[in-house]
Design a protein around this motif. Sequence first.
Motif, PDB file in Angstrom:
ATOM      1  N   LEU A 130       0.678  -1.299  -0.646  1.00  0.00           N
ATOM      2  CA  LEU A 130       0.211   0.037   0.204  1.00  0.00           C
ATOM      3  C   LEU A 130       0.915   1.348  -0.559  1.00  0.00           C
ATOM      4  O   LEU A 130       1.932   1.048   0.907  1.00  0.00           O
ATOM      5  CB  LEU A 130      -0.540  -0.238   0.970  1.00  0.00           C
ATOM      6  CG  LEU A 130      -2.274  -1.335   1.384  1.00  0.00           C
ATOM      7  CD1 LEU A 130      -2.926  -1.058   2.656  1.00  0.00           C
ATOM      8  CD2 LEU A 130      -2.596  -1.604  -0.017  1.00  0.00           C
ATOM      9  N   ASP A 133       1.849   3.272   2.739  1.00  0.00           N
ATOM     10  CA  ASP A 133       2.856   2.409   4.522  1.00  0.00           C
ATOM     11  C   ASP A 133       3.971   2.817   3.927  1.00  0.00           C
ATOM     12  O   ASP A 133       4.383   1.979   1.925  1.00  0.00           O
ATOM     13  CB  ASP A 133       2.298   1.439   4.714  1.00  0.00           C
ATOM     14  CG  ASP A 133       0.956   1.523   5.279  1.00  0.00           C
ATOM     15  OD1 ASP A 133       1.350   2.160   6.652  1.00  0.00           O
ATOM     16  OD2 ASP A 133       0.081   0.942   4.570  1.00  0.00           O
ATOM     17  N   TYR A 170      -7.075   0.475  11.995  1.00  0.00           N
ATOM     18  CA  TYR A 170      -6.016  -0.752  11.404  1.00  0.00           C
ATOM     19  C   TYR A 170      -6.941  -1.631  11.295  1.00  0.00           C
ATOM     20  O   TYR A 170      -8.713  -2.468  11.664  1.00  0.00           O
ATOM     21  CB  TYR A 170      -4.862  -1.171  11.863  1.00  0.00           C
ATOM     22  CG  TYR A 170      -3.741   0.281  11.769  1.00  0.00           C
ATOM     23  CD1 TYR A 170      -3.512   0.029  11.329  1.00  0.00           C
ATOM     24  CD2 TYR A 170      -3.863   1.254  12.908  1.00  0.00           C
ATOM     25  CE1 TYR A 170      -2.058   1.439  10.914  1.00  0.00           C
ATOM     26  CE2 TYR A 170      -2.827   2.507  12.689  1.00  0.00           C
ATOM     27  CZ  TYR A 170      -2.640   2.116  12.353  1.00  0.00           C
ATOM     28  OH  TYR A 170      -1.559   3.115  12.442  1.00  0.00           O
ATOM     29  N   GLY A 171      -6.651  -3.115   9.825  1.00  0.00           N
ATOM     30  CA  GLY A 171      -6.637  -4.602  10.444  1.00  0.00           C
ATOM     31  C   GLY A 171      -6.270  -4.917  11.703  1.00  0.00           C
ATOM     32  O   GLY A 171      -4.104  -4.595  10.860  1.00  0.00           O
ATOM     33  N   GLU A 191     -11.674  -5.757  10.461  1.00  0.00           N
ATOM     34  CA  GLU A 191     -11.137  -4.813  10.630  1.00  0.00           C
ATOM     35  C   GLU A 191     -11.448  -3.827  10.887  1.00  0.00           C
ATOM     36  O   GLU A 191     -13.064  -3.946  10.926  1.00  0.00           O
ATOM     37  CB  GLU A 191     -12.162  -4.515   8.272  1.00  0.00           C
ATOM     38  CG  GLU A 191     -11.451  -2.932   7.503  1.00  0.00           C
ATOM     39  CD  GLU A 191     -10.062  -3.020   7.083  1.00  0.00           C
ATOM     40  OE1 GLU A 191      -9.236  -3.391   7.634  1.00  0.00           O
ATOM     41  OE2 GLU A 191      -9.759  -1.843   7.305  1.00  0.00           O
ATOM     42  N   ILE A 205       0.486  -3.602   8.680  1.00  0.00           N
ATOM     43  CA  ILE A 205       0.194  -2.241   7.746  1.00  0.00           C
ATOM     44  C   ILE A 205       0.425  -3.064   6.149  1.00  0.00           C
ATOM     45  O   ILE A 205       0.019  -4.238   6.003  1.00  0.00           O
ATOM     46  CB  ILE A 205       1.820  -1.883   8.029  1.00  0.00           C
ATOM     47  CG1 ILE A 205       3.343  -2.891   7.622  1.00  0.00           C
ATOM     48  CG2 ILE A 205       1.719  -1.553   9.885  1.00  0.00           C
ATOM     49  CD1 ILE A 205       4.171  -2.873   7.189  1.00  0.00           C
ATOM     50  N   TYR A 208       1.356  -7.626   2.201  1.00  0.00           N
ATOM     51  CA  TYR A 208       0.922  -8.635   1.798  1.00  0.00           C
ATOM     52  C   TYR A 208       1.241  -9.257   0.854  1.00  0.00           C
ATOM     53  O   TYR A 208       1.801  -9.531   0.090  1.00  0.00           O
ATOM     54  CB  TYR A 208      -0.413  -8.976   1.618  1.00  0.00           C
ATOM     55  CG  TYR A 208      -1.252  -8.098   2.036  1.00  0.00           C
ATOM     56  CD1 TYR A 208      -2.554  -8.209   3.008  1.00  0.00           C
ATOM     57  CD2 TYR A 208      -1.706  -5.806   1.935  1.00  0.00           C
ATOM     58  CE1 TYR A 208      -2.651  -6.137   3.906  1.00  0.00           C
ATOM     59  CE2 TYR A 208      -2.344  -4.842   2.362  1.00  0.00           C
ATOM     60  CZ  TYR A 208      -2.699  -5.298   3.820  1.00  0.00           C
ATOM     61  OH  TYR A 208      -4.002  -4.629   4.460  1.00  0.00           O
ATOM     62  N   THR A 232      -8.734  -6.862   4.762  1.00  0.00           N
ATOM     63  CA  THR A 232      -8.959  -7.956   5.759  1.00  0.00           C
ATOM     64  C   THR A 232     -10.172  -8.975   4.768  1.00  0.00           C
ATOM     65  O   THR A 232     -10.234  -9.972   5.709  1.00  0.00           O
ATOM     66  CB  THR A 232      -9.646  -6.890   6.525  1.00  0.00           C
ATOM     67  OG1 THR A 232      -8.612  -5.868   6.406  1.00  0.00           O
ATOM     68  CG2 THR A 232      -8.949  -7.421   7.780  1.00  0.00           C
TER      69      THR A 232
HETATM   70  C1  G1P Z   1      -5.913  -0.056   4.728  1.00  0.00           C
HETATM   71  C2  G1P Z   1      -6.306  -1.705   5.526  1.00  0.00           C
HETATM   72  C3  G1P Z   1      -6.291  -2.750   6.871  1.00  0.00           C
HETATM   73  C4  G1P Z   1      -4.567  -1.946   6.769  1.00  0.00           C
HETATM   74  C5  G1P Z   1      -4.406  -0.177   6.806  1.00  0.00           C
HETATM   75  C6  G1P Z   1      -2.564  -0.403   6.768  1.00  0.00           C
HETATM   76  O1  G1P Z   1      -6.321   0.492   5.272  1.00  0.00           O
HETATM   77  O2  G1P Z   1      -7.563  -2.216   4.902  1.00  0.00           O
HETATM   78  O3  G1P Z   1      -6.642  -3.710   7.082  1.00  0.00           O
HETATM   79  O4  G1P Z   1      -4.661  -1.794   8.312  1.00  0.00           O
HETATM   80  O5  G1P Z   1      -5.058  -0.179   5.420  1.00  0.00           O
HETATM   81  O6  G1P Z   1      -2.199   1.307   6.376  1.00  0.00           O
HETATM   82  P1  G1P Z   1      -6.869   2.192   5.200  1.00  0.00           P
HETATM   83  O7  G1P Z   1      -5.566   2.657   6.142  1.00  0.00           O
HETATM   84  O8  G1P Z   1      -6.829   2.052   3.525  1.00  0.00           O
HETATM   85  O9  G1P Z   1      -7.694   2.681   5.637  1.00  0.00           O
END
Ligand code: G1P
Length: 295
Positions: A130, A133, A170-171, A191, A205, A208, A232
């Motif tokens: 992502l 992060d 977070y998840g 989630e 984070i 994956y 999640t």
């Molecule tokens: C996403 C995921 C979440 C994870 C997070 C980490 O959420 O859905 O499970 O913990 O990224 O950054 P978001 O931050 O996009 O809402």
Amino acid sequence: MKKIRKAVIPVAGLGTRFLPATKAIPKEMLTIVDRPTIQYIVEEVVASGIQEVILITSEGKSAIENHFDYNYELDNVLKEKNKHALREELARTSNLIEIVSVRQKKPLGLGHAIWMARHVVGDEPFLVLLGDDLVRSETPCCRQMLDLYEQVGESIVAIQRVPMEQTCHYGIVEGEATAFERTCKVSRMIEKPSLGMSNSDKAIIGRYLLMPEIFEILGNTKPGHGGEIQLTDALQALSNRRGMYAYEFQGRRYDAGDKLGYLKAIIDVALDHPTLGGPFRKHLKAVCGNDDCRL
Ligand code: G1P
């Protein structure tokens, strides 16, 4: 065990947390010292030995594709001006890795964005990173996960411990420790739980390592938290089906999608910069203005 060759990076999000800065440019193009955020993510992929990146994009994100492309006009101008070092730097960026992009036409959630990669990934395990992060570590976070995969041969999510009051962002993973260092076997994933829904502080984070079955599961996943198709929720199903590990990675993670996290990333990257680091440290010390400053 199938080799992991591909990494999916979803970049379709609107970046509302950074408006108005992100009204006309993708949030992934916001700069950390001298490179856009997305370049740090792609460089982690490259340093981990992956061969192909699949970007999940949306309208208005073409600057990201252009950033990793070759710009003939710019290269010619730099050539005429004898700016060889810059030319080399730009050539390095455009030759970093093979990049394919897929459009997510509707913002239906992270799970849906990953599902969009199914035809390009095919029947092989893959990584997901992502863009919000950012992880700084001696061994790239993805490499740490690939090394663990060679031992466990199953899906892995990277986690870090967070204060309980932050778990709702977070998840969250619940699970028992295993014989593998820093690793637990996932039993449950939720989630963004409200307080009291889980007593785990293990937050997912944005890294994956997934088995390709996730695509079939995602195709049947109903909207969850926030009315979106959640990755999640699909991970929980994959974990029930064939098992999953949560790995407490080594390194420092920055939430570059949040203003404070983004500033922290800039400061730490700048302090380590080969030429800017020294003068920047001096400036920060002057700003701190006291002898206790540990900079
Ligand atoms: C996403 C995921 C979440 C994870 C997070 C980490 O959420 O859905 O499970 O913990 O990224 O950054 P978001 O931050 O996009 O809402």
